[in-house]
Write a protein that holds these residues in place. Structure first.
Motif, mmCIF file in Angstrom:
data_model
loop_
_atom_site.group_PDB
_atom_site.id
_atom_site.type_symbol
_atom_site.label_atom_id
_atom_site.label_comp_id
_atom_site.label_asym_id
_atom_site.label_seq_id
_atom_site.Cartn_x
_atom_site.Cartn_y
_atom_site.Cartn_z
ATOM 1 N N GLY A 1 0.816 -1.217 0.000
ATOM 2 C CA GLY A 1 0.000 0.000 0.000
ATOM 3 C C GLY A 1 0.844 1.259 0.000
ATOM 4 O O GLY A 1 0.453 2.283 -0.544
ATOM 5 N N ASP B 1 -2.383 1.826 -10.387
ATOM 6 C CA ASP B 1 -3.208 1.529 -9.226
ATOM 7 C C ASP B 1 -2.901 0.113 -8.756
ATOM 8 O O ASP B 1 -2.671 -0.781 -9.575
ATOM 9 C CB ASP B 1 -4.693 1.657 -9.614
ATOM 10 N N CYS B 2 -2.909 -0.093 -7.445
ATOM 11 C CA CYS B 2 -2.680 -1.411 -6.864
ATOM 12 C C CYS B 2 -3.671 -1.586 -5.723
ATOM 13 O O CYS B 2 -3.656 -0.814 -4.766
ATOM 14 C CB CYS B 2 -1.247 -1.530 -6.366
ATOM 15 N N THR B 3 -4.540 -2.592 -5.833
ATOM 16 C CA THR B 3 -5.604 -2.797 -4.856
ATOM 17 C C THR B 3 -5.632 -4.250 -4.404
ATOM 18 O O THR B 3 -5.632 -5.160 -5.245
ATOM 19 C CB THR B 3 -6.976 -2.455 -5.487
#
Length: 147
Positions: free
Chosen positions: A97, A107-109
């Protein structure tokens, strides 16, 4: 030049190396099971990817890609294995995160977490499997180039 997916995998590996619980025991392959002397440890790999063409007026077409990167945490299945797996998950989630993905990644989720156990190795294992969706763009004709 490496595929942008490889660059992102390298960034994830860098982000999760030297965490409190797993230390430098981070591996980029899922081909070989972790031996007991490599526990607790992490394995990082890309499981799948989807892509969609993005056409912009006056510019070459790009591909918007969403790759599912998996970070698996392994620990000995002892009486406190659930706590160890939760510690690993908390450290990995915080590290990824807070990671600065350069280049193509936008984006990294975290999209899922699975917890499992295995008796298949030389010691019983607890496993926490975290899947992250990473959105990135490349040129349609050059996957090594961020777009």
């Amino acid at each position: 030049m490496p595929h942008q997916r490889e660059n992102i995998r390298d960034a994830i590996v860098a982000a999760v190396t030297s965490l409190t619980t797993t230390g430098s025991r981070v591996y980029r392959t899922r081909v070989y099971p972790l031996a007991s002397d490599k526990l607790p440890g992490l394995v990082v790999y890309c499981r799948s990817e989807t892509s969609e063409r993005e056409v912009l007026i006056g510019l070459p077409s790009r591909l918007v890609r969403v790759a599912q990167f998996v970070v698996e945490g392994y620990a000995r299945a002892t009486a406190d294995v659930d706590e160890t797996l939760d510690d690993i998950a908390a450290e990995v989630e915080a590290a990824i995160g807070g990671a600065q993905f350069t280049g193509a990644a936008r984006d990294c989720t975290l999209i899922s977490t699975d917890i499992d156990f295995s008796n298949g190795g030389d010691v019983p294992l607890g496993i926490v499997r975290m899947t992250f969706a990473v959105t990135y763009r490349t040129s349609e004709t050059n996957p090594t180039s961020a777009a």
